[in-house]
Every structure is written in structure tokens, then in C-alpha cells.
Design a protein around this motif. Structure first.
Motif, PDB file in Angstrom:
ATOM      1  N   ASP A 143      67.155  89.746  13.080  1.00 45.75           N
ATOM      2  CA  ASP A 143      67.692  89.725  11.715  1.00 45.75           C
ATOM      3  C   ASP A 143      66.869  88.804  10.804  1.00 45.75           C
ATOM      4  N   HIS A 144      65.751  88.295  11.296  1.00 49.37           N
ATOM      5  CA  HIS A 144      64.848  87.484  10.460  1.00 49.37           C
ATOM      6  C   HIS A 144      63.592  88.295  10.148  1.00 49.37           C
ATOM      7  N   GLN A 145      63.798  89.409   9.449  1.00 44.79           N
ATOM      8  CA  GLN A 145      62.696  90.332   9.193  1.00 44.79           C
ATOM      9  C   GLN A 145      61.618  89.728   8.292  1.00 44.79           C
ATOM     10  N   VAL A 188      75.882  78.297  25.124  1.00 42.23           N
ATOM     11  CA  VAL A 188      74.457  78.277  24.780  1.00 42.23           C
ATOM     12  C   VAL A 188      74.032  76.809  24.808  1.00 42.23           C
ATOM     13  N   ILE A 189      73.079  76.506  25.671  1.00 39.05           N
ATOM     14  CA  ILE A 189      72.677  75.097  25.848  1.00 39.05           C
ATOM     15  C   ILE A 189      71.417  74.809  25.048  1.00 39.05           C
ATOM     16  N   GLY A 190      71.449  73.733  24.263  1.00 38.30           N
ATOM     17  CA  GLY A 190      70.294  73.344  23.462  1.00 38.30           C
ATOM     18  C   GLY A 190      70.665  73.289  21.995  1.00 38.30           C
ATOM     19  N   ASN A 191      69.940  72.478  21.274  1.00 37.92           N
ATOM     20  CA  ASN A 191      70.177  72.317  19.836  1.00 37.92           C
ATOM     21  C   ASN A 191      68.912  72.605  19.039  1.00 37.92           C
ATOM     22  N   GLY A 192      68.163  73.613  19.495  1.00 41.60           N
ATOM     23  CA  GLY A 192      66.972  74.018  18.742  1.00 41.60           C
ATOM     24  C   GLY A 192      67.249  75.310  17.995  1.00 41.60           C
ATOM     25  N   ASN A 193      66.244  75.825  17.301  1.00 43.67           N
ATOM     26  CA  ASN A 193      66.455  77.054  16.526  1.00 43.67           C
ATOM     27  C   ASN A 193      66.637  78.279  17.407  1.00 43.67           C
ATOM     28  N   VAL A 194      66.145  78.221  18.655  1.00 36.80           N
ATOM     29  CA  VAL A 194      66.386  79.368  19.542  1.00 36.80           C
ATOM     30  C   VAL A 194      67.877  79.448  19.875  1.00 36.80           C
ATOM     31  N   ALA A 195      68.502  78.307  20.150  1.00 37.02           N
ATOM     32  CA  ALA A 195      69.945  78.294  20.414  1.00 37.02           C
ATOM     33  C   ALA A 195      70.704  78.868  19.211  1.00 37.02           C
ATOM     34  N   VAL A 196      70.295  78.463  18.014  1.00 42.73           N
ATOM     35  CA  VAL A 196      70.953  78.970  16.797  1.00 42.73           C
ATOM     36  C   VAL A 196      70.775  80.486  16.688  1.00 42.73           C
ATOM     37  N   ASP A 197      69.547  80.965  16.985  1.00 48.78           N
ATOM     38  CA  ASP A 197      69.295  82.421  16.947  1.00 48.78           C
ATOM     39  C   ASP A 197      70.241  83.151  17.906  1.00 48.78           C
ATOM     40  N   VAL A 198      70.359  82.629  19.128  1.00 49.84           N
ATOM     41  CA  VAL A 198      71.154  83.321  20.155  1.00 49.84           C
ATOM     42  C   VAL A 198      72.627  83.386  19.740  1.00 49.84           C
ATOM     43  N   ALA A 220      69.386  66.587  16.692  1.00 53.80           N
ATOM     44  CA  ALA A 220      69.308  68.040  16.923  1.00 53.80           C
ATOM     45  C   ALA A 220      68.043  68.584  16.272  1.00 53.80           C
ATOM     46  N   LYS A 221      67.416  69.565  16.945  1.00 48.95           N
ATOM     47  CA  LYS A 221      66.111  70.053  16.468  1.00 48.95           C
ATOM     48  C   LYS A 221      66.217  71.254  15.542  1.00 48.95           C
ATOM     49  N   PHE A 222      67.423  71.832  15.392  1.00 48.49           N
ATOM     50  CA  PHE A 222      67.524  72.983  14.498  1.00 48.49           C
ATOM     51  C   PHE A 222      67.269  72.548  13.064  1.00 48.49           C
ATOM     52  N   ARG A 260      75.833  66.554  28.058  1.00 49.14           N
ATOM     53  CA  ARG A 260      74.718  67.134  28.814  1.00 49.14           C
ATOM     54  C   ARG A 260      75.232  67.865  30.043  1.00 49.14           C
ATOM     55  N   PRO A 261      74.670  69.068  30.277  1.00 43.19           N
ATOM     56  CA  PRO A 261      75.145  69.869  31.399  1.00 43.19           C
ATOM     57  C   PRO A 261      74.814  69.182  32.717  1.00 43.19           C
ATOM     58  N   VAL A 262      75.784  69.115  33.642  1.00 41.70           N
ATOM     59  CA  VAL A 262      75.505  68.494  34.941  1.00 41.70           C
ATOM     60  C   VAL A 262      75.741  69.446  36.108  1.00 41.70           C
ATOM     61  N   PRO A 300      70.690  78.963  28.664  1.00 42.23           N
ATOM     62  CA  PRO A 300      69.950  77.737  28.351  1.00 42.23           C
ATOM     63  C   PRO A 300      68.798  78.049  27.395  1.00 42.23           C
ATOM     64  N   CYS A 301      68.781  77.363  26.260  1.00 38.25           N
ATOM     65  CA  CYS A 301      67.692  77.529  25.269  1.00 38.25           C
ATOM     66  C   CYS A 301      66.992  76.183  25.200  1.00 38.25           C
ATOM     67  N   ILE A 302      66.310  75.840  26.276  1.00 30.98           N
ATOM     68  CA  ILE A 302      65.841  74.461  26.437  1.00 30.98           C
ATOM     69  C   ILE A 302      64.322  74.361  26.547  1.00 30.98           C
ATOM     70  N   GLY A 358      47.776  77.802  20.586  1.00 32.94           N
ATOM     71  CA  GLY A 358      49.209  78.114  20.536  1.00 32.94           C
ATOM     72  C   GLY A 358      50.026  77.367  21.580  1.00 32.94           C
ATOM     73  N   TRP A 359      51.131  77.977  22.005  1.00 31.93           N
ATOM     74  CA  TRP A 359      52.035  77.303  22.943  1.00 31.93           C
ATOM     75  C   TRP A 359      51.355  77.047  24.290  1.00 31.93           C
ATOM     76  N   ALA A 360      50.390  77.878  24.681  1.00 29.54           N
ATOM     77  CA  ALA A 360      49.659  77.642  25.940  1.00 29.54           C
ATOM     78  C   ALA A 360      48.830  76.368  25.829  1.00 29.54           C
ATOM     79  N   PRO A 405      55.795  74.575  23.766  1.00 28.49           N
ATOM     80  CA  PRO A 405      56.573  75.424  22.862  1.00 28.49           C
ATOM     81  C   PRO A 405      57.144  74.676  21.660  1.00 28.49           C
ATOM     82  N   THR A 406      56.275  74.309  20.740  1.00 31.88           N
ATOM     83  CA  THR A 406      56.728  73.572  19.553  1.00 31.88           C
ATOM     84  C   THR A 406      56.149  74.200  18.291  1.00 31.88           C
ATOM     85  N   GLY A 407      56.837  73.958  17.196  1.00 27.42           N
ATOM     86  CA  GLY A 407      56.325  74.372  15.891  1.00 27.42           C
ATOM     87  C   GLY A 407      56.754  75.786  15.523  1.00 27.42           C
ATOM     88  N   THR A 408      56.483  76.115  14.261  1.00 23.43           N
ATOM     89  CA  THR A 408      56.847  77.437  13.751  1.00 23.43           C
ATOM     90  C   THR A 408      55.639  78.377  13.862  1.00 23.43           C
TER      91      THR A 408
HETATM   92  P1  NAP Z   1      63.420  73.058  20.793  1.00 19.91           P
HETATM   93  O1  NAP Z   1      63.441  73.069  19.317  1.00 19.91           O
HETATM   94  O2  NAP Z   1      62.483  72.131  21.478  1.00 19.91           O
HETATM   95  O3  NAP Z   1      64.907  72.778  21.308  1.00 19.91           O
HETATM   96  C1  NAP Z   1      65.199  72.677  22.676  1.00 19.91           C
HETATM   97  C2  NAP Z   1      66.578  72.096  22.849  1.00 19.91           C
HETATM   98  O4  NAP Z   1      66.881  72.093  24.245  1.00 19.91           O
HETATM   99  C3  NAP Z   1      66.724  70.651  22.370  1.00 19.91           C
HETATM  100  O5  NAP Z   1      67.972  70.500  21.759  1.00 19.91           O
HETATM  101  C4  NAP Z   1      66.644  69.856  23.668  1.00 19.91           C
HETATM  102  O6  NAP Z   1      67.293  68.630  23.625  1.00 19.91           O
HETATM  103  C5  NAP Z   1      67.379  70.792  24.596  1.00 19.91           C
HETATM  104  N1  NAP Z   1      67.106  70.552  26.000  1.00 19.91           N
HETATM  105  C6  NAP Z   1      65.903  70.489  26.629  1.00 19.91           C
HETATM  106  N2  NAP Z   1      66.083  70.275  27.948  1.00 19.91           N
HETATM  107  C7  NAP Z   1      67.427  70.196  28.144  1.00 19.91           C
HETATM  108  C8  NAP Z   1      68.231  69.994  29.278  1.00 19.91           C
HETATM  109  N3  NAP Z   1      67.689  69.838  30.493  1.00 19.91           N
HETATM  110  N4  NAP Z   1      69.583  69.961  29.136  1.00 19.91           N
HETATM  111  C9  NAP Z   1      70.126  70.135  27.902  1.00 19.91           C
HETATM  112  N5  NAP Z   1      69.413  70.341  26.785  1.00 19.91           N
HETATM  113  C10 NAP Z   1      68.075  70.372  26.901  1.00 19.91           C
HETATM  114  O7  NAP Z   1      63.053  74.506  21.404  1.00 19.91           O
HETATM  115  P2  NAP Z   1      63.491  75.976  21.019  1.00 19.91           P
HETATM  116  O8  NAP Z   1      64.802  76.030  20.343  1.00 19.91           O
HETATM  117  O9  NAP Z   1      63.264  76.746  22.260  1.00 19.91           O
HETATM  118  O10 NAP Z   1      62.390  76.397  19.953  1.00 19.91           O
HETATM  119  C11 NAP Z   1      61.005  76.427  20.315  1.00 19.91           C
HETATM  120  C12 NAP Z   1      60.161  76.340  19.039  1.00 19.91           C
HETATM  121  O11 NAP Z   1      60.293  77.547  18.298  1.00 19.91           O
HETATM  122  C13 NAP Z   1      60.609  75.212  18.141  1.00 19.91           C
HETATM  123  O12 NAP Z   1      59.492  74.606  17.555  1.00 19.91           O
HETATM  124  C14 NAP Z   1      61.445  75.933  17.102  1.00 19.91           C
HETATM  125  O13 NAP Z   1      61.540  75.253  15.865  1.00 19.91           O
HETATM  126  C15 NAP Z   1      60.710  77.250  16.979  1.00 19.91           C
HETATM  127  N6  NAP Z   1      61.622  78.286  16.450  1.00 19.91           N
HETATM  128  C16 NAP Z   1      61.712  78.399  15.113  1.00 19.91           C
HETATM  129  C17 NAP Z   1      62.581  79.329  14.576  1.00 19.91           C
HETATM  130  C18 NAP Z   1      62.685  79.438  13.077  1.00 19.91           C
HETATM  131  O14 NAP Z   1      61.884  78.828  12.379  1.00 19.91           O
HETATM  132  N7  NAP Z   1      63.643  80.178  12.546  1.00 19.91           N
HETATM  133  C19 NAP Z   1      63.389  80.109  15.406  1.00 19.91           C
HETATM  134  C20 NAP Z   1      63.280  79.952  16.779  1.00 19.91           C
HETATM  135  C21 NAP Z   1      62.390  79.012  17.300  1.00 19.91           C
HETATM  136  P3  NAP Z   1      66.497  67.253  23.290  1.00 19.91           P
HETATM  137  O15 NAP Z   1      66.197  67.313  21.846  1.00 19.91           O
HETATM  138  O16 NAP Z   1      67.459  66.200  23.690  1.00 19.91           O
HETATM  139  O17 NAP Z   1      65.250  67.285  24.153  1.00 19.91           O
END
Ligand code: NAP
Length: 440
Positions: free
Chosen positions: A56-58, A152-162, A205-207, A274-276, A315-317, A351-353, A357-360
Motif C-alpha cells: 500500500d506504499h505505491q 508483531v515483535i519489534g518497533n521498526g518500520n517493518v513491524a508497522v508495515d506488518v 523506537a525506530k519507526f 522483551r520476548p523471553v 518477529p520484525c527484528i 546496500g544491506w549486504a 539492514p539499515t536506512g531507507t
Molecule cells: P529496525 O528499524 O532496525 O527495527 C528492528 C526492531 O527490532 C527494533 O525495534 C529492535 O529493537 C527490535 N529488535 C531487534 N532484535 C530484537 C530482539 N531480539 N527482541 C526484540 N526486539 C528486537 O529494522 P526493520 O524494521 O526491519 O527495518 C529495516 C530497515 O528498513 C530500517 O532502516 C527501516 O527504517 C527501513 N524501512 C523503512 C520503511 C519506510 O521508510 N516506510 C519501511 C520498512 C522498512 P532495538 O531498537 O531495541 O534494537
């Protein structure tokens, strides 16, 4: 262009995602006597743009047009359905080309590493996102969505997408390219509660605010958060992070005012958990979390646990790259160790390799362009005239390479099959793509 000119620089890029395409663009924009072959294991190009960016992010996917322009350059060739390590080795590519660039991304899920993380019903985001996006590796995943609650585990944008894709109605997804099988499964699901769980606090949170804000605008789903989890102040954070974090907290404060009974689906956003342990016999039935607290700049366990019921955990970690025979790989970090994008003589990574896996998408532009600049500055043609080398190997070994024109035929079929305002109806199986090409 002179294909067998001994002064021509031949570069192979492995991977046709954003990092690969920006590298190709940087190479052909800044050199004339150059040939760039972009190799991908799928018959289709664009990597995460097609298989990872939310359906939905065309507008984000619009960047494909820029990559298409690069593919239109007479010195660039796309060779799809060709897997390095299966059809041809990295060593063979390095023999044929003056420089090789690894741009294979990070396609594997990082594991949680807690008891029970291998139970049925734990599906990492690479697989889950790949499934709803029609990535051929995951098209047959069939996650069980006949569950009332999803964590959904994680506070990044992938978690938000899911959570957003799971929460949106058919109408809200009408203009997306969500696969029809995922759309049916999601609409037929029994989901009433979605959880988005962060192990740290709202400020950490990284979102980003735009993505978080979308969770407040869902037709059938109400976003909820405990007001007590939202700090009054941002605390000591880098100045450049202040605007995004302020907006994030404002969204969360608005969610804290919501009434749980407003809509049929509830999204619980919880921090400092945190998940245990993953609970259940063979299948997931719940998730045990430990409350965390902030001390000396670190989030530490408190020993206090609580359980939530759920039948699916996503898990979106974060992600790991795939190793490649012939290139040094750091298993722990899941990437190819490099110095400013260089692995060794005539071998590069982007890139990510390269960086994890960081950045837009945009982060890959300076990354790819910088490595392109470096290649042009330090690699000289060896005069090996590798023209047609991969085609020769393909015919000897009996594998089939797809071209950019083939991709355009697949794309045309997808656009033709689209329903209503959807941009395309994705073809998710490689065999189906190849059969279609046979018929064209
Ligand atoms: P991310 O932004 O690095 O977020 C990963 C999340 O997982 C963080 O909240 C992290 O917590 C958590 N985490 C990691 N290991 C964990 C564990 N063992 N237990 C619980 N939580 C854990 O990664 P992502 O969401 O996969 O995104 C990847 C990249 O793609 C990012 O740069 C993102 O911005 C980008 N992206 C961008 C968009 C967009 O622009 N719309 C959409 C999707 C993805 P901590 O912070 O505590 O480590």
C-alpha cells in the motif's frame, strides 16, 4: 559502444535491488566505455522494491521508473533467473568481469534466539512480508491466520508495515498490489487483537512518524497505548532526532486517548517488554515477555514477566545477508566485511549486504554511487572481452536467462490482470512467469 574493445570495462552486479541499480546508474553515467550486467536470481528485477516495500506504499515503488531508465541505457543489461552459486560461481564471474559488485541485500530473518522460536506459527518478517508481496520464495507459505491474536515483535518500520497490512480492509488496500491470496487470507482471518511490542521505550523506537501516524487512521482497527508508557520529555537525544521523536510521541499520546471499543480490531502498542519465551506445545499459543527498565543508558530486564495469548508471532527484528562462496562473510553481523564498499581487489559490496539492514531506499543512492565512483577510479579493463560469457555458460549448462524485455512482458501481463484501481496483479511463481514468456 564496442563490445569486444579491450578498453571496455566489464562490471557484473549481483542483485537488482535499489543498491544494485544505483551502482549501475553511477557506473554508466560516469563512463562511456563500460558494460554493466545486472544479474538476479529472480526473473524480475528491483529486489525489495517489488518484494519488500509495503503493497500500500505505491509512491515509494515509483522509484522503479528511475531504475527502468538505467536499464534503458545501451550499456546496461539485466540477466534474470540466474543464480550465482547455483548456475554460475562467483569465481567464474570474477574471471569474466573486470569488477564484481555484490548487491544481494539481506534476505534472511534474524532469529529471536529464545526458547520456542522454532515453533509452528513463528514467521519472520522476511518470510511474512515476502508472502503478502508475492515473492516466489514465500508465495506458498500459507501462514495460519485463523487466529484471534497476532504478536508483531519489534518497533521498526517493518513491524508497522506488518500490523498495518494485517489491519487494513479490502477497500483500504484497493489501490495496492497486495497479492490476491494474501488479501483473501487476511480478510478471512479471525484477528481481533494485534500487538506491536518494543523491548525499549517510545523514544528509542525506530519507526518514523509518518508510518506511525498511519496506524491512527485505520478504518477497522483502533490503535491503543498505555499513557503511562509515554514519557513527558524526550530526554537526552541527538538534536536531529528531535522532530521525528516529538511527532512519534504526539501520535502515541493521541492513541492513548482512544477507546478500545471503537472498532472490531484492536492494535496494542506496548513498550519496555522483551520476548523471553514462545509458549505452546508444537504450535504457538502465546508469548512470554519480561518488563524492562531504563538504567545507566541501558534497558535491563526486571525479572517481572507477563504472557499474552497469540496464535501467530511475526518477529520484525532485522535481517541477515546470505553468504556467497568465494567472498569472506561475517556470520555474526550477517554481512560482507568491507572497507568503504571494497571487499578485495575487483570485488565490491553495496546496500544491506555491505552495511546491514539499515536506512531507507534513498540511503542506497550515495552507497551505490560511491562504490561506482570507486570502481571507475581504481579498476582498469583487463581486455578479456567477456561479451556473451554468461549466455554461453547458460546454453552449455541448460539454464534460462530472462532479459529486461522479458520482465516488461511479465509486467504488462500483471498490469493487464489488475482489478479495479490496483496497479498490478502480481505473478508469484517463477514457473508461471516462464510459461507466460513462452506464450508471448
Ligand atoms: P529496525 O528499524 O532496525 O527495527 C528492528 C526492531 O527490532 C527494533 O525495534 C529492535 O529493537 C527490535 N529488535 C531487534 N532484535 C530484537 C530482539 N531480539 N527482541 C526484540 N526486539 C528486537 O529494522 P526493520 O524494521 O526491519 O527495518 C529495516 C530497515 O528498513 C530500517 O532502516 C527501516 O527504517 C527501513 N524501512 C523503512 C520503511 C519506510 O521508510 N516506510 C519501511 C520498512 C522498512 P532495538 O531498537 O531495541 O534494537
Amino acid at each position: 559502444m564496442s563490445e569486444n574493445d579491450s578498453r571496455t570495462l566489464w562490471v557484473a552486479i549481483i542483485g537488482s535491488g535499489p543498491a544494485g541499480y544505483y551502482t549501475a546508474e553511477g557506473l554508466v553515467k560516469n563512463a562511456e566505455n563500460i558494460r554493466v550486467d545486472i544479474v538476479d536470481r529472480l526473473p524480475t528485477p528491483y529486489g525489495l522494491i517489488r518484494g519488500g516495500v509495503a503493497p500500500d506504499h505505491q509512491s515509494i515503488k515509483g522509484v522503479m521508473r528511475r531504475y527502468e531508465k538505467t536499464s534503458g541505457n545501451e550499456n546496461v543489461r539485466f540477466l534474470g533467473n540466474l543464480e550465482v552459486g547455483r548456475d554460475v560461481s562467483l569465481a567464474e564471474l570474477r574471471e569474466m568481469y573486470d569488477a564484481v559488485v555484490i548487491a544481494t541485500g539481506a534476505p534472511n530473518d534474524r532469529r529471536l534466539g529464545i526458547p520456542g522460536d522454532d515453533k509452528a506459527g513463528v514467521v519472520g518478517s522476511a518470510a511474512f512480508v515476502g508472502w503478502y508481496n508475492g515473492h516466489p520464495d514465500f508465495a506458498d507459505l500459507s501462514p495460519d491466520l485463523a487466529v484471534k491474536s497476532v504478536a508483531v515483535i519489534g518497533n521498526g518500520n517493518v513491524a508497522v508495515d506488518v500490523v498495518r497490512v494485517l489491519a487494513k480492509t479490502t477497500g483500504e488496500m484497493a489501490a495496492s498490489d497486495l497479492t490476491s491470496y494474501a488479501s483473501h487470507a487476511i480478510q478471512a482471518s479471525a484477528i481481533e487483537d494485534l500487538w506491536m511490542l518494543g523491548r525499549r521505550g517510545p523514544v528509542e523506537a525506530k519507526f518514523t512518524h509518518k508510518e506511525l501516524g498511519e496506524l491512527g487512521e485505520l478504518e477497522n482497527c483502533v490503535a491503543l497505548v498505555d499513557a503511562g508508557q509515554i514519557p513527558d520529555e524526550l530526554g537526552d537525544i541527538p538534536e536531529k532526532a528531535i522532530p521525528v521523536k516529538t511527532k512519534n510521541l504526539n501520535h502515541l499520546r493521541a492513541f492513548a486517548e482512544n477507546d478500545a471499543g471503537d472498532k472490531p480490531v484492536r492494535l496494542h502498542i506496548a513498550f519496555c517488554a522483551r520476548p523471553v519465551e514462545i509458549l505452546g506445545d508444537k504450535r504457538v499459543t502465546g508469548l512470554r515477555l519480561e518488563k524492562t527498565r531504563f538504567e545507566d543508558g541501558k534497558y535491563l530486564g526486571t525479572g517481572k514477566t507477563f504472557d499474552i495469548e497469540c496464535g501467530l508471532i511475526v518477529p520484525c527484528i532485522g535481517y541477515l545477508s546470505d553468504p556467497m562462496e568465494g567472498a569472506t562473510f561475517d556470520e555474526g553481523r550477517g554481512l560482507f566485511p568491507n572497507e568503504d564498499g571494497k571487499i578485495e581487489d575487483r570485488l565490491y559490496v553495496v546496500g544491506w549486504a555491505r552495511r546491514g539492514p539499515t536506512g531507507t531506499i534513498g540511503t542506497n543512492r550515495p552507497d551505490g554511487m560511491g562504490v561506482a565512483e570507486r570502481i571507475l577510479a581504481e579498476v582498469s579493463p583487463r581486455g578479456k572481452a567477456c561479451c556473451g560469457g554468461l549466455d554461453r555458460i547458460a546454453s552449455e549448462r541448460g539454464f534460462r536467462i530472462t532479459s529486461f524485455d522479458d520482465w516488461k512482458k511479465i509486467e504488462a501481463a500483471e498490469i493487464k490482470a489488475a482489478q479495479g484501481v490496483a496497479p498490478r496483479a502480481k505473478i508469484s511463481h517463477i514457473e508461471e512467469m516462464l510459461t507466460l514468456l513462452d506464450k508471448c
